[in-house]
Design a protein around this motif. Structure first.
Motif, PDB file in Angstrom:
ATOM      1  N   GLN A  35       3.089   5.427 -36.828  1.00 54.62           N
ATOM      2  CA  GLN A  35       2.102   6.477 -37.083  1.00 54.62           C
ATOM      3  C   GLN A  35       2.099   6.910 -38.542  1.00 54.62           C
ATOM      4  O   GLN A  35       1.042   7.171 -39.125  1.00 54.62           O
ATOM      5  CB  GLN A  35       2.389   7.682 -36.175  1.00 54.62           C
ATOM      6  CG  GLN A  35       2.329   7.385 -34.686  1.00 54.62           C
ATOM      7  CD  GLN A  35       0.956   6.920 -34.235  1.00 54.62           C
ATOM      8  OE1 GLN A  35      -0.063   7.342 -34.772  1.00 54.62           O
ATOM      9  NE2 GLN A  35       0.932   6.042 -33.236  1.00 54.62           N
ATOM     10  N   ASP A  58       2.958   5.067 -41.135  1.00 52.30           N
ATOM     11  CA  ASP A  58       2.340   3.978 -41.900  1.00 52.30           C
ATOM     12  C   ASP A  58       0.820   4.041 -41.804  1.00 52.30           C
ATOM     13  O   ASP A  58       0.111   3.804 -42.796  1.00 52.30           O
ATOM     14  CB  ASP A  58       2.834   2.622 -41.393  1.00 52.30           C
ATOM     15  CG  ASP A  58       4.251   2.293 -41.838  1.00 52.30           C
ATOM     16  OD1 ASP A  58       4.751   2.942 -42.778  1.00 52.30           O
ATOM     17  OD2 ASP A  58       4.861   1.381 -41.238  1.00 52.30           O
ATOM     18  N   ARG A  59       0.312   4.357 -40.628  1.00 48.17           N
ATOM     19  CA  ARG A  59      -1.145   4.446 -40.454  1.00 48.17           C
ATOM     20  C   ARG A  59      -1.726   5.578 -41.291  1.00 48.17           C
ATOM     21  O   ARG A  59      -2.782   5.426 -41.918  1.00 48.17           O
ATOM     22  CB  ARG A  59      -1.477   4.664 -38.982  1.00 48.17           C
ATOM     23  CG  ARG A  59      -1.282   3.443 -38.111  1.00 48.17           C
ATOM     24  CD  ARG A  59      -1.566   3.755 -36.651  1.00 48.17           C
ATOM     25  NE  ARG A  59      -1.343   2.585 -35.800  1.00 48.17           N
ATOM     26  CZ  ARG A  59      -1.359   2.623 -34.473  1.00 48.17           C
ATOM     27  NH1 ARG A  59      -1.590   3.772 -33.841  1.00 48.17           N
ATOM     28  NH2 ARG A  59      -1.150   1.517 -33.778  1.00 48.17           N
ATOM     29  N   HIS A  63      -0.475   6.843 -44.016  1.00 46.82           N
ATOM     30  CA  HIS A  63      -0.405   6.447 -45.422  1.00 46.82           C
ATOM     31  C   HIS A  63      -1.488   5.423 -45.761  1.00 46.82           C
ATOM     32  O   HIS A  63      -2.135   5.507 -46.816  1.00 46.82           O
ATOM     33  CB  HIS A  63       0.972   5.866 -45.730  1.00 46.82           C
ATOM     34  CG  HIS A  63       1.112   5.363 -47.132  1.00 46.82           C
ATOM     35  ND1 HIS A  63       1.258   6.204 -48.213  1.00 46.82           N
ATOM     36  CD2 HIS A  63       1.098   4.090 -47.636  1.00 46.82           C
ATOM     37  CE1 HIS A  63       1.342   5.491 -49.318  1.00 46.82           C
ATOM     38  NE2 HIS A  63       1.245   4.207 -48.997  1.00 46.82           N
ATOM     39  N   ALA A  64      -1.706   4.453 -44.880  1.00 46.17           N
ATOM     40  CA  ALA A  64      -2.719   3.425 -45.119  1.00 46.17           C
ATOM     41  C   ALA A  64      -4.118   4.024 -45.197  1.00 46.17           C
ATOM     42  O   ALA A  64      -4.988   3.499 -45.902  1.00 46.17           O
ATOM     43  CB  ALA A  64      -2.655   2.369 -44.019  1.00 46.17           C
ATOM     44  N   ALA A  65      -4.331   5.140 -44.492  1.00 46.81           N
ATOM     45  CA  ALA A  65      -5.625   5.815 -44.536  1.00 46.81           C
ATOM     46  C   ALA A  65      -5.781   6.683 -45.779  1.00 46.81           C
ATOM     47  O   ALA A  65      -6.831   7.306 -45.975  1.00 46.81           O
ATOM     48  CB  ALA A  65      -5.807   6.672 -43.280  1.00 46.81           C
ATOM     49  N   GLY A  66      -4.738   6.718 -46.598  1.00 44.94           N
ATOM     50  CA  GLY A  66      -4.809   7.481 -47.842  1.00 44.94           C
ATOM     51  C   GLY A  66      -4.553   8.961 -47.685  1.00 44.94           C
ATOM     52  O   GLY A  66      -4.826   9.743 -48.607  1.00 44.94           O
ATOM     53  N   LYS A  67      -4.002   9.356 -46.534  1.00 48.73           N
ATOM     54  CA  LYS A  67      -3.783  10.779 -46.279  1.00 48.73           C
ATOM     55  C   LYS A  67      -2.321  11.164 -46.462  1.00 48.73           C
ATOM     56  O   LYS A  67      -1.424  10.437 -46.008  1.00 48.73           O
ATOM     57  CB  LYS A  67      -4.207  11.137 -44.852  1.00 48.73           C
ATOM     58  CG  LYS A  67      -5.695  11.274 -44.645  1.00 48.73           C
ATOM     59  CD  LYS A  67      -5.972  11.913 -43.300  1.00 48.73           C
ATOM     60  CE  LYS A  67      -7.433  12.303 -43.162  1.00 48.73           C
ATOM     61  NZ  LYS A  67      -7.664  13.067 -41.914  1.00 48.73           N
ATOM     62  N   LYS A 109       9.589   1.933 -47.146  1.00 44.84           N
ATOM     63  CA  LYS A 109       8.170   2.259 -47.049  1.00 44.84           C
ATOM     64  C   LYS A 109       7.622   2.744 -48.394  1.00 44.84           C
ATOM     65  O   LYS A 109       8.330   3.412 -49.166  1.00 44.84           O
ATOM     66  CB  LYS A 109       7.957   3.339 -45.992  1.00 44.84           C
ATOM     67  CG  LYS A 109       8.442   2.964 -44.601  1.00 44.84           C
ATOM     68  CD  LYS A 109       7.674   1.771 -44.043  1.00 44.84           C
ATOM     69  CE  LYS A 109       8.106   1.451 -42.621  1.00 44.84           C
ATOM     70  NZ  LYS A 109       7.335   0.311 -42.066  1.00 44.84           N
ATOM     71  N   PRO A 110       6.350   2.459 -48.670  1.00 48.11           N
ATOM     72  CA  PRO A 110       5.769   2.904 -49.941  1.00 48.11           C
ATOM     73  C   PRO A 110       5.648   4.411 -50.066  1.00 48.11           C
ATOM     74  O   PRO A 110       5.507   4.924 -51.179  1.00 48.11           O
ATOM     75  CB  PRO A 110       4.390   2.228 -49.945  1.00 48.11           C
ATOM     76  CG  PRO A 110       4.086   1.947 -48.507  1.00 48.11           C
ATOM     77  CD  PRO A 110       5.407   1.655 -47.871  1.00 48.11           C
ATOM     78  N   TRP A 111       5.720   5.118 -48.943  1.00 44.68           N
ATOM     79  CA  TRP A 111       5.597   6.583 -48.977  1.00 44.68           C
ATOM     80  C   TRP A 111       6.949   7.293 -49.067  1.00 44.68           C
ATOM     81  O   TRP A 111       6.997   8.522 -49.183  1.00 44.68           O
ATOM     82  CB  TRP A 111       4.842   7.087 -47.736  1.00 44.68           C
ATOM     83  CG  TRP A 111       5.224   6.454 -46.437  1.00 44.68           C
ATOM     84  CD1 TRP A 111       4.592   5.427 -45.803  1.00 44.68           C
ATOM     85  CD2 TRP A 111       6.336   6.811 -45.583  1.00 44.68           C
ATOM     86  NE1 TRP A 111       5.217   5.108 -44.612  1.00 44.68           N
ATOM     87  CE2 TRP A 111       6.286   5.950 -44.452  1.00 44.68           C
ATOM     88  CE3 TRP A 111       7.345   7.770 -45.655  1.00 44.68           C
ATOM     89  CZ2 TRP A 111       7.222   6.024 -43.421  1.00 44.68           C
ATOM     90  CZ3 TRP A 111       8.283   7.850 -44.633  1.00 44.68           C
ATOM     91  CH2 TRP A 111       8.204   6.985 -43.528  1.00 44.68           C
TER      92      TRP A 111
END
Length: 431
Positions: free
Chosen positions: A211, A213-214, A216-220, A271-273
């Motif tokens: 969740q 990762d999702r 972060h991928a959405a830019g939020k 993770k990138p975040w």
């Protein structure tokens, strides 16, 4: 309605059964204590520069975290951790995170149930008598930290390893703009072990990573509150993870949860975040609040760790603090508006003379400050205790000032909930 009838119906009315003050006096006391509860619309819509709001001289961060992962650990008393002197080696992962993070050593839970911890960590209010707000009708669209961040573009999640209909957790968080993910949402293939309370913590964390990762991928940016279950009877967990076989009683469950948290953080490091995220590890309540008094202080002593190695220096924070102070502290650390409307206060702003904690059970409401515990009880009872360095209580002479402070907090909190003044819209009419 008599007290006993109200007790049976879960309708304890503060104004009827507890000591009170004139509302104007209670409001004045809270303002003097730094609780001014500013209107939200003005601050949330203000075009404040985030870099100006964030003050590295006041908060211990190098720069504000973009994301928050709030891990709420089932029944994790401070006494289980080696960081608090436990010699049994039950928490090697948490102790390592404490060494590398910021360990808060004098934090107290507001109650003895998970819903009390969830209420304090999301809404930042002292506990009201009777049922927790999480379980009460009329608890939607409150000014929770999730509602505030959702209005500022955040993905806000509540992730739980069990069935969230229990204690109305799903209803409360969904009604306050959190996206709820519980056991029913986990793919069956992702769950390697579960018991009656929920999936084993490691599988909760695995699904949580998906969740995050999702988001972060959405830019939020995101706020994710994760509620664990493994440190709960029947104390069962997967084999081969720790050196205490399952079922391992409480000690085994603590060590397994410690393992799962350490594994989660290790996975998150890739993770990138990760470098933009503050991990907050805190208990919902203690494993037991039994003692010689109705509100034994040590039965509410819980750990909290702020972990963000790229953002935050390691250290210890020994100030007295309450769970209700965590929501405004998070907003303050992020340099975002909205932290000044809670009953709790940012730990980085609170004046030393105003430091206090709230502890309670279903009927008794405690106010801990400066070595004194004031307990408000039914039939307008007020008891005062002196608390020694070990947390033991002995009867003490009444302290009118602390009595009035306790009444002001609890009376005003109950009134605010009952009248709908904790809701997002009505908060803007507070002045």
């Amino acid at each position: 309605m008599t007290f006993f009838a109200a007790f049976r119906r879960n309708e304890l009315d503060y104004a009827r059964f507890y000591a009170t003050l004139p509302a104007a006096q209670a409001d004045r006391i809270l303002v003097e204590l730094g609780v001014e509860r500013q209107p939200l619309t003005r601050s949330l819509h203000a075009k404040a520069d985030k870099s100006e709001a964030f003050d590295p001289q006041r908060v211990p961060f190098k720069r504000p975290p973009r994301n928050i992962v709030l891990i709420t650990v089932e029944s994790l008393s401070a006494k289980f951790l080696g960081s608090f002197g436990n010699p049994a080696g039950l928490t090697p992962q948490l102790d390592a995170l404490a060494r590398d993070g910021l360990l808060f050593t004098r934090l107290y839970a507001t109650g003895t149930r998970t819903v009390r911890g969830l209420e304090a960590l999301s809404l930042g209010t002292p506990p009201i008598p009777g049922q927790a707000i999480v379980r009460r009708p009329g608890n939607e669209h409150l000014a929770t930290v999730g509602e505030i961040l959702r209005r500022q573009g955040y993905e806000t999640l509540f992730l739980y390893g069990g069935y969230g209909y229990f204690d109305n957790m799903n209803g409360y968080f969904a009604g306050n703009d959190y996206r709820v993910v519980d056991r029913t949402d986990f793919p069956k293939a992702s769950v390697g072990f579960a018991n009656v309370w929920g999936v084993a913590d490691e599988f909760l964390f695995d699904n949580s990573l998906v969740q995050l990762d999702r988001a972060h991928a959405a830019g939020k940016p995101f706020l994710a509150q994760i509620m664990t279950t493994s440190n709960h009877r029947p104390f069962t967990y997967p084999d081969g993870r720790i050196d205490i076989p399952s079922p391992g009683k409480r000690e085994g469950a603590v060590k397994y949860t410690d393992y799962a948290i350490g594994h989660f953080i290790d996975q998150a490091r890739s993770k990138p975040w990760f470098n933009e995220t503050l991990f907050v590890i805190v208990a919902d309540h203690c494993a037991s609040a039994a003692g010689r008094t109705k509100l034994p202080v040590e039965g509410y002593h819980i750990p909290m760790i702020f972990y963000a190695p790229a953002l935050l220096k390691s250290g210890r924070d020994d100030r007295l603090a309450s769970q209700i102070d965590i929501p405004p502290t998070l907003l303050d650390a992020m340099g975002l508006p909205g932290d000044d409307h809670f009953f709790g206060q940012s730990l980085f702003e609170q004046r030393e003379e105003n430091r206090r904690a709230f502890i309670s059970n279903y009927q008794e409401l405690g106010y801990l400050k400066a070595g004194t515990l004031v307990v408000l009880g039914p039939k307008q009872r007020v008891d005062t205790f002196s608390i020694d360095a070990n947390g033991d209580a002995s009867p003490a002479a009444p302290d009118p000032r602390l009595r009035d402070e306790a009444v002001a907090y609890y009376q005003t909190t109950f009134k605010a909930f009952k009248e709908g003044a904790l809701k997002m819209g009505t908060m803007d009419k507070a002045r």
